[in-house]
Structure formats: C-alpha cells, structure tokens
Design an enzyme around this catalytic site. Structure first.
Site, PDB file in Angstrom:
ATOM      1  N   CYS A   1       0.876  -0.995  -0.110  1.00 30.40           N
ATOM      2  CA  CYS A   1       0.080  -0.018   0.070  1.00 30.40           C
ATOM      3  C   CYS A   1       0.955   1.195   0.088  1.00 30.40           C
ATOM      4  O   CYS A   1       2.102   1.205   0.027  1.00 30.40           O
ATOM      5  CB  CYS A   1      -0.946  -0.020   1.115  1.00 30.40           C
ATOM      6  SG  CYS A   1      -2.029  -1.371   1.446  1.00 30.40           S
TER       7      CYS A   1
ATOM      8  N   LEU B   1      -3.816  -1.473  -1.291  1.00 32.86           N
ATOM      9  CA  LEU B   1      -3.855  -2.753  -2.248  1.00 32.86           C
ATOM     10  C   LEU B   1      -4.287  -3.706  -1.336  1.00 32.86           C
ATOM     11  O   LEU B   1      -3.987  -4.398  -0.284  1.00 32.86           O
ATOM     12  CB  LEU B   1      -2.346  -2.993  -2.644  1.00 32.86           C
ATOM     13  CG  LEU B   1      -2.289  -4.342  -3.240  1.00 32.86           C
ATOM     14  CD1 LEU B   1      -2.945  -4.093  -4.950  1.00 32.86           C
ATOM     15  CD2 LEU B   1      -0.793  -4.757  -3.680  1.00 32.86           C
TER      16      LEU B   1
ATOM     17  N   ASN C   1       1.308   0.183   5.620  1.00 34.87           N
ATOM     18  CA  ASN C   1       1.834  -0.460   4.561  1.00 34.87           C
ATOM     19  C   ASN C   1       2.455  -1.632   5.076  1.00 34.87           C
ATOM     20  O   ASN C   1       3.691  -1.780   5.487  1.00 34.87           O
ATOM     21  CB  ASN C   1       2.942   0.255   3.687  1.00 34.87           C
ATOM     22  CG  ASN C   1       3.404  -0.455   2.573  1.00 34.87           C
ATOM     23  OD1 ASN C   1       2.809  -1.352   2.042  1.00 34.87           O
ATOM     24  ND2 ASN C   1       4.837  -0.017   2.179  1.00 34.87           N
ATOM     25  N   GLY C   2       1.854  -3.022   4.602  1.00 34.13           N
ATOM     26  CA  GLY C   2       2.633  -4.165   4.841  1.00 34.13           C
ATOM     27  C   GLY C   2       1.724  -5.190   5.213  1.00 34.13           C
ATOM     28  O   GLY C   2       0.408  -5.251   5.252  1.00 34.13           O
TER      29      GLY C   2
ATOM     30  N   THR D   1      23.287  -0.919 -10.185  1.00 32.98           N
ATOM     31  CA  THR D   1      22.888  -2.349 -10.356  1.00 32.98           C
ATOM     32  C   THR D   1      21.451  -2.166  -9.948  1.00 32.98           C
ATOM     33  O   THR D   1      20.872  -3.213 -10.439  1.00 32.98           O
ATOM     34  CB  THR D   1      23.683  -3.061  -9.201  1.00 32.98           C
ATOM     35  OG1 THR D   1      23.655  -2.507  -7.835  1.00 32.98           O
ATOM     36  CG2 THR D   1      25.136  -3.350  -9.631  1.00 32.98           C
TER      37      THR D   1
ATOM     38  N   ARG E   1      19.531  -1.503 -13.513  1.00 33.67           N
ATOM     39  CA  ARG E   1      19.667  -2.630 -14.137  1.00 33.67           C
ATOM     40  C   ARG E   1      18.829  -3.634 -13.653  1.00 33.67           C
ATOM     41  O   ARG E   1      18.128  -4.384 -14.678  1.00 33.67           O
ATOM     42  CB  ARG E   1      21.210  -3.170 -14.134  1.00 33.67           C
ATOM     43  CG  ARG E   1      22.255  -2.344 -14.743  1.00 33.67           C
ATOM     44  CD  ARG E   1      23.544  -2.987 -14.440  1.00 33.67           C
ATOM     45  NE  ARG E   1      24.719  -2.163 -15.253  1.00 33.67           N
ATOM     46  CZ  ARG E   1      25.819  -2.492 -15.006  1.00 33.67           C
ATOM     47  NH1 ARG E   1      26.046  -3.585 -14.423  1.00 33.67           N
ATOM     48  NH2 ARG E   1      26.695  -2.008 -15.531  1.00 33.67           N
TER      49      ARG E   1
END
Length: 564
Positions: free
Chosen positions: A2, A51, A75-76, A299, A302
């Site tokens: 979320c 979410l 959130n979580g 990184t 990528r």
C-alpha cells in the site's frame, strides 16, 4: 503493498491544505489502486492508498481502535496477527485486516509493542488524545518509508520520496528496525539481534487474493517455489484459488535464466508464465523505472527494469501478490566476490554489512518495482526468525571451500538436499540474471547520451556520489530531473563496489580497485578459477555439521514461505 502518507503538526489547517495532502497521496496510488482513505485530526493528516490483500471488503484504511482515538495508516502485512489477536481478547476488532492489530497493541502495551510484530511493515500511528505519534519500519526495511520536515515545523512520513519531496525542506530514508516517537523526540532501534552488533515461506502464503512466485531459475527463487508448491495444498488459500502454483519469469529471448526457470517449473509442475522483453523496451522504460524506484544506483536500475516490466504483466493476469527470493545472497554470502573472503571473520562482517544495506538496494528494488503496478512482493528469506537462525551459523560453514567441495550457499543447498523427497531437480548450478546483452545495451545507450567531456567534468556537476561511468552519469541526469532537491540525492548510497560488494570488501583483492564493475563480471574470473571446469561446480563431499543445522534452516524457511 500500500502507500501511506502522514503529515503531522502543520501550520495551515485549511481545506486547501487537506486538498494538497490528498493530491500528494495520489502520487502513491500505483502502490494501492484499490481504495483511498484519509483521516484528519486538527493539524494532523493520515492518508492511505490501499492494495487489498487481506480482507478486501472491509479492511480499508486508516484503521482505528474501538473509540477511534488511535488512528493508524499501515503499509505491509502482519503475519502473526491471529496470534496477537488472541492476546487482545478484551478488544473489539472492526475489520478482518491483519493491520488493525497495531492500533489495539498500542492501546494495550504503549509504544513498546513493535518487536511483537512478525511481518513486513511501515506505519504511522496517531494518538488523538494527546496528539502524540509514532512511526516504525520493519527489521530489514522490506517496506519503504521516508521521513521529512517542513519549514512550518511539520513532520512527514511517506512510502515513497515523491509524495514529500516537493513540500519538505529536508527528508531522509527512514532507517530499518527503528521507531520514531514524538514523545521521545527521536529515533530508536527496536530490532537488536545478536549478529547486528558484531518458519518463513509458509506464513507468507497468507492472502485472500491470487498469488505466485517470481522464478528466475536461480537457487533462491527455485527453493521458494519448491517450498510454496509443496505446501500450497495444505493452506487455506488453496481452497480459494486452487493448489497449482503459478510461477513467473522474464528475460531476453534465449537467455539462460528462462531455460533454467522452465526446467524448475516443469519439475515442480507449476503453471509457468514466461515473459520476454527486448533491450529497446527496457531502455524505453528507464525514466519510468527511475521515477518509481527513486534511485540512481546502477545495479539497482539494471535489475529493477526487467522486474518492473514483469510486474505489469503479472498484474494484467489478476495476480496481486508474489513471493521472491531476495536476501539469500546477503545472508549466505552468495555473491561471486565472496570467493575472495580472507577468513570467516571478514566473511561474516561482510554479510552483516550487506543485510544492513538491503533496504537501499534489493528490498528497495523488489518493493518499488512491483508496487509500481499494484503488486505486493514478499521475501521469505528476510523473515526475522530465519535470519536469526542463519546468522547464528558459524561463518566457516558458509565459506566457499573448493578443497571440501563447498560451493557458494553450500549450507542452504544442503538444508534442502532431501534424498527421499527432493525439493529441486538434481543439478549443480542454477542460472541468475537476464543476460549480459541487457547490460551491454544499457552501456551502449549511455555512451550515445554522455560524452567524454561530460565525464571529465562529472565531479564538478555531481560532487556528491560522483558517477564514475557513463551509464551511472546517464541515470544520475534522469534522477536529478525527477528529484532535483539535494536531500533526494543524499538518500542514495555511493562508494566503490565490485560485483555488488560493499566498499570494504573491495580491499580483498588489489586488482578490483582497477575494475570497479558493479555487475558480476568483475568477479567471474574469481568464480571460474575456483573450479577446474567453469561450467561445473563440484558436488558437495562434506557432511552437514551436527546440532540440527540442516533442519533448523529448512524448517524455518518452510514456515516463512508458506504463510500466504
């Protein structure tokens, strides 16, 4: 996942300010496209973009205690919420959300309850009775959180930098394993495992929505898929969505990881989804990727781009949660450069440094690349109990020893080496990465946009974390365009690195300082030299040490990976 935004102690309490906070909260809607909520109390605002994973019908946020004097935006996921609810029998719960337990724990235990939570989380809690507040982030930093300060004396918290960067004079990445208390007036560490100072997959099958596993063909994701597949039929989620596990992989056509992932999926009997992308499609997505992951680390960008593209495909299939294999390389020293660790003390200290920095790299990538499309990523290897077991192992057993037949992550491989019911097909190495042609394409693209003269003046243009390659310079220009404030660039780590190492580990080999390639290429010679035949790793000839090491690791990961 979320998106949360909390603004506390603002000077302006007009309707225009409320509208501004709602506008900023919308910048997080990709993280939570299912519903929006906001709670206003005098000069304090708690906003949420949801979410819906657990209790989709009634778990909208913010959440409250019984009389709504305690408000929380989270959130979580709290994996042990049922166990915690049992300790709160005198409290009345209004929703089925796993996160509502936070408000009631605060009522019962005050600010000292955070260590009771088993999960991945970032939250802000407001006590309206005295307008005090706390904010906290999970032990490793799986869920992102930023903290900022406004010129009017306000304190801000947000899941992503983009929601507070325009309105805060200064902001930082909220440190993992910490809690901020307005009463105490500062940050304090709540997560203090023994290794820091020097049953993980099953619980992550806790969900009320369709889910799957990101299967790269590497050892780590293959183990997560194997455990989840084996135990899925025993979970409640199987009755809702079926007992056939869905797995997902992305790569350039012909890349070895696609083949490896397909072989593992066939062995496990999963419903496997293979996605392809071209180098150009990845390049076209770069600016959007940098906007979402909020970094200029080479990184990270990528690796984030393929994951970002795959997450969009996954969401289009109706899947909202995935399991992923992040954290194993850091815990077990799986990166190629660990072959050069001088001794077990340096090996262990490097794993500690890597775990402490996960929130700036792999956790940031996994969370934000998936959340960009409203998908939640869960990481069983970063379960608190699993980390404590794994980090309590004598580092000698983690070290790469050719003379004893131990390859990288030997301990983890042996923990799941079940002759009677093998978790994975009999193969000695697994593939990782989407192929070097992707990296070569990125470098070629950067060379077209960054001239030699621009690189010569890089230290004057970017004196902080000066880019040392044209690729790094290109990402930095995009980042600075999106996030121009000095505080933004300070949230990104820097320093020399070889094959994903920390700056300290670069000292292990004098030659590395002359070849600071952040990809694994710089250490490929080290890896190949460790084996007579570079294409074949030796079979393990050593036995697992006594003391229940193998079952301890295996059972702990099984417990964590199957808690959907």
């Amino acid at each position: 996942m979320c998106g949360i935004l909390a603004v506390l102690g603002v000077a302006d309490v007009s309707l225009a300010k409320r509208a501004r906070i709602i506008e900023l909260s919308r910048r997080l809607r990709h993280r939570g496209p299912d519903w929006s909520g906001i709670h206003c109390h005098q000069d304090c605002y708690l906003a949420h973009q949801r979410l819906a994973i657990i209790d989709p019908t009634s778990g909208d946020q913010p959440l409250y205690n019984e009389d709504k004097t305690v408000v929380v935006t989270v959130n979580g996921e709290i994996y042990n919420h049922e166990e915690l609810k049992a300790k709160l029998s005198s409290h009345q719960f209004q929703t089925g959300s796993d996160c509502e337990v936070i408000a009631h724990l605060y009522e019962e235990y005050g600010e000292e309850f955070v260590d009771m939570l088993d999960g991945m989380f970032s939250f802000v809690l407001l006590d309206t009775r005295d307008k005090s507040f706390i904010a906290a982030r999970d032990a490793i930093g799986i869920c992102p959180l930023y903290m900022g300060w406004g010129l009017d004396g306000s304190v801000w918290f947000s899941s992503e930098m983009k929601a507070l960067s325009d309105d805060c004079e200064r902001f930082i990445s909220f440190p993992p394993g910490h809690v901020y208390s307005s009463k105490a007036g500062g940050l304090r560490r709540w997560y203090n495992p023994p290794w820091f100072s020097e049953i993980a997959i099953i619980k992550r099958l806790m969900t009320d929505v369709p889910f799957g596993v990101l299967l790269s063909g590497g050892l780590d994701s293959s183990l997560v898929a194997a455990v989840a597949s084996r135990y899925l039929k025993e979970t409640e989620v199987a009755s809702q969505w079926g007992n056939k596990l869905h797995t997902f992989c992305i790569g350039l056509k012909g890349s070895p990881d696609l083949k490896a992932a397909r072989e593992v999926a066939d062995y496990l009997g999963t419903a496997h989804h293979e996605f392809h992308f071209t180098v150009q499609e990845g390049i076209d997505a770069l600016e959007e990727v940098i906007y979402h992951v909020e970094t200029y680390d080479v990184t990270t960008i990528r690796a984030s781009t393929p994951m970002f593209l795959m997450s969009r495909k996954i969401k289009s299939l109706g899947v909202k949660m995935v399991l992923s294999g992040e954290g194993s390389d850091e815990i077990f020293g799986g990166y190629l450069y660990f072959h050069k660790a001088p001794n077990k003390k340096d090996f262990h200290e490097e794993t500690c440094r890597k775990i402490k920095a996960l929130h700036l790299y792999d956790c940031l990538r996994a969370n934000k690349s998936t959340s960009a499309w409203g998908v939640e990523a869960r990481v069983p290897f970063l379960d608190k109990s699993f980390i404590n077991v794994a980090m309590d192992i004598d580092p000698e057993w983690k070290m790469i020893r050719r003379d004893l037949g131990r390859i990288e992550k030997w301990v983890l491989r042996n923990a799941f080496d079940d002759e009677q019911r093998p978790y994975l097909p009999k193969k000695e190495q697994f593939s990782d990465g989407v192929g070097y042609s992707w990296i070569d394409g990125l470098k070629d693209h950067a060379n077209e946009h960054v001239s030699d003269s621009m690189m010569m003046n890089a230290s004057f243009i970017y004196p902080e974390n000066t880019p040392t390659t044209k690729e790094g310079y290109y990402y930095r220009t995009v980042f600075e365009k999106l996030f121009p404030k000095p505080a933004a660039r300070s949230t990104v780590p820097g320093g020399p690195s070889v094959a994903c190492s920390t700056a300290k580990a670069v000292e292990w080999d004098a030659a590395w300082s002359k070849n600071l390639d952040p990809s694994g290429r710089a250490a490929l010679g080290v890896h190949d030299a460790a084996y007579d035949d570079p294409g074949k790793a030796p079979a393990s000839s050593d036995s697992v040490p006594d003391g229940g090491l193998r079952p301890a690791i295996g059972e702990c990961l099984v417990a964590s990976a199957t808690a959907v």
